[in-house]
Design a protein around this motif. Structure first.
Motif, PDB file in Angstrom:
ATOM      1  N   SER A  23     -27.627 -47.865  10.998  1.00  0.00           N
ATOM      2  CA  SER A  23     -26.743 -47.440  12.100  1.00  0.00           C
ATOM      3  C   SER A  23     -26.034 -48.639  12.721  1.00  0.00           C
ATOM      4  N   LYS A  24     -26.682 -49.800  12.690  1.00  0.00           N
ATOM      5  CA  LYS A  24     -26.014 -51.018  13.197  1.00  0.00           C
ATOM      6  C   LYS A  24     -24.904 -51.453  12.240  1.00  0.00           C
ATOM      7  N   LEU A  25     -25.220 -51.449  10.947  1.00  0.00           N
ATOM      8  CA  LEU A  25     -24.236 -51.887   9.945  1.00  0.00           C
ATOM      9  C   LEU A  25     -23.008 -50.986   9.942  1.00  0.00           C
ATOM     10  N   ASP A  26     -23.243 -49.689  10.173  1.00  0.00           N
ATOM     11  CA  ASP A  26     -22.131 -48.738  10.170  1.00  0.00           C
ATOM     12  C   ASP A  26     -21.087 -49.055  11.239  1.00  0.00           C
ATOM     13  N   LYS A  27     -21.508 -49.768  12.262  1.00  0.00           N
ATOM     14  CA  LYS A  27     -20.567 -50.100  13.350  1.00  0.00           C
ATOM     15  C   LYS A  27     -19.827 -51.403  13.063  1.00  0.00           C
ATOM     16  N   THR A  28     -20.073 -52.015  11.920  1.00  0.00           N
ATOM     17  CA  THR A  28     -19.430 -53.286  11.605  1.00  0.00           C
ATOM     18  C   THR A  28     -18.611 -53.166  10.314  1.00  0.00           C
ATOM     19  N   GLU A  29     -17.865 -54.215  10.037  1.00  0.00           N
ATOM     20  CA  GLU A  29     -17.148 -54.255   8.756  1.00  0.00           C
ATOM     21  C   GLU A  29     -17.752 -55.309   7.850  1.00  0.00           C
ATOM     22  N   LEU A  30     -18.989 -55.661   8.109  1.00  0.00           N
ATOM     23  CA  LEU A  30     -19.657 -56.683   7.299  1.00  0.00           C
ATOM     24  C   LEU A  30     -19.705 -56.257   5.838  1.00  0.00           C
ATOM     25  N   GLN A  31     -19.484 -57.209   4.949  1.00  0.00           N
ATOM     26  CA  GLN A  31     -19.720 -56.939   3.539  1.00  0.00           C
ATOM     27  C   GLN A  31     -21.226 -57.047   3.314  1.00  0.00           C
ATOM     28  N   VAL A  32     -21.822 -55.976   2.811  1.00  0.00           N
ATOM     29  CA  VAL A  32     -23.276 -55.950   2.652  1.00  0.00           C
ATOM     30  C   VAL A  32     -23.622 -56.320   1.208  1.00  0.00           C
ATOM     31  N   ILE A  33     -24.382 -57.394   1.058  1.00  0.00           N
ATOM     32  CA  ILE A  33     -24.696 -57.889  -0.292  1.00  0.00           C
ATOM     33  C   ILE A  33     -26.201 -57.753  -0.532  1.00  0.00           C
ATOM     34  N   SER A  34     -26.549 -56.815  -1.390  1.00  0.00           N
ATOM     35  CA  SER A  34     -27.959 -56.564  -1.690  1.00  0.00           C
ATOM     36  C   SER A  34     -28.574 -57.769  -2.404  1.00  0.00           C
ATOM     37  N   THR A  35     -29.638 -58.290  -1.819  1.00  0.00           N
ATOM     38  CA  THR A  35     -30.211 -59.555  -2.306  1.00  0.00           C
ATOM     39  C   THR A  35     -31.727 -59.460  -2.483  1.00  0.00           C
ATOM     40  N   GLY A  36     -32.203 -59.782  -3.657  1.00  0.00           N
ATOM     41  CA  GLY A  36     -33.646 -59.841  -3.905  1.00  0.00           C
ATOM     42  C   GLY A  36     -34.149 -61.195  -3.454  1.00  0.00           C
ATOM     43  N   TYR A  37     -35.047 -61.179  -2.457  1.00  0.00           N
ATOM     44  CA  TYR A  37     -35.500 -62.417  -1.823  1.00  0.00           C
ATOM     45  C   TYR A  37     -36.929 -62.694  -2.292  1.00  0.00           C
ATOM     46  N   ILE A  38     -37.129 -63.845  -2.906  1.00  0.00           N
ATOM     47  CA  ILE A  38     -38.416 -64.128  -3.544  1.00  0.00           C
ATOM     48  C   ILE A  38     -38.985 -65.423  -2.995  1.00  0.00           C
ATOM     49  N   LEU A  39     -40.102 -65.302  -2.286  1.00  0.00           N
ATOM     50  CA  LEU A  39     -40.735 -66.474  -1.686  1.00  0.00           C
ATOM     51  C   LEU A  39     -41.773 -67.028  -2.660  1.00  0.00           C
ATOM     52  N   ILE A  40     -41.636 -68.330  -2.945  1.00  0.00           N
ATOM     53  CA  ILE A  40     -42.554 -68.999  -3.865  1.00  0.00           C
ATOM     54  C   ILE A  40     -43.420 -69.957  -3.051  1.00  0.00           C
TER      55      ILE A  40
END
Ligand code: 1GP
Length: 242
Positions: A114-131
């Motif tokens: 609902s927050k993102l819907d109020k913005t025009e941010l480009q949403v980039i799906s990112t797999g985050y891997i902590l080593i």
């Protein structure tokens, strides 16, 4: 401006990218102009903004201030949904694939919509891997998850590939902010060889030599935060060659 497509284009042209990470929790807004002028004079291509623990609304003010002083793309690297601001250009929509905490795999994402819907941010799906990198990191503490041991290279590769198979657009290999040991070239190379999406690498990189090592091993975009916070002169090493 399509930030993701620009990353893809750079990767195809074999151009290396560098993001300066600003953690709103450790940064004084009044220093923005002087700091960003140094960023502009360096080889940095992106500004990332985010941290594991940031007070509400600080990110919004900081991003507005950064934007006044640079034309570089500003990408949110949020530790929490409170760090979402439409004043940035894009957001790494991070799923913590190394962990098994559902909140950081999908929970926060549902809350974020609902927050993102109020913005025009480009949403980039990112797999985050902590080593695992030596000592406990802020990501570990805040998310209550374990990193993947650094000797479990096949598990690291499979985790990154699972992210790609799930349709994620980027993989971010993280040693943790201020990590004692940056990721080894061997880990970076093994993961990069198996991926066909861009690879981000960060955590504990403090010198130009380490930066170059990460690029050589296959990192497409490197993120550096602490080294700039601790040592202003580090920017001198990374000046643009005209
Ligand atoms: C942290 O990967 C980033 O999430 C950058 O780490 O602060 O150690 O440069 P450093």
């Amino acid at each position: 401006q399509d930030i993701y497509q620009d990353i893809i284009k750079s990767v195809s042209a074999k151009e290396k990218l560098l993001a300066v990470l600003i953690d709103p929790d450790k940064f004084l807004v009044e220093n923005t102009r002087a700091f960003i002028e140094k960023v502009n004079a360096s080889i940095a291509t992106h500004v990332f903004v985010g941290g594991s623990t940031v007070d509400d609304f600080v990110t919004d003010t900081l991003v507005a201030e950064i934007k006044k002083h640079t034309g570089l793309p500003i990408v949110l690297f949020p530790g929490d949904i409170t760090q979402i601001t439409g004043k940035a250009d894009a957001i790494l929509f991070l799923s913590l694939l190394s962990g098994r905490n559902p909140e950081y795999l999908i929970g926060k994402h549902v809350e974020a919509v609902s927050k993102l819907d109020k913005t025009e941010l480009q949403v980039i799906s990112t797999g985050y891997i902590l080593i695992e990198s030596g000592k406990e990191t802020a990501v570990q503490r805040v998310t209550k998850t374990n990193p993947i041991p650094r000797n479990e290279v096949q598990k690291i590769i499979n985790t990154a590939k699972a992210g790609q198979l799930l349709g994620m657009k980027l993989i971010y290999l993280e040693a943790g902010s201020g990590a004692e040991n940056a990721l080894s070239g061997e880990i970076i190379k093994s993961v990069k060889n198996e991926l066909n999406i861009p690879l981000i690498v960060g955590g504990g990189i403090r010198s130009k030599a380490q930066l170059e090592q990460a690029y050589k091993a296959g990192a497409d975009l490197v993120v550096i935060g602490t080294a700039f916070e601790d040592d202003d002169l580090f920017f001198e090493d990374l000046k643009m060659i005209n």
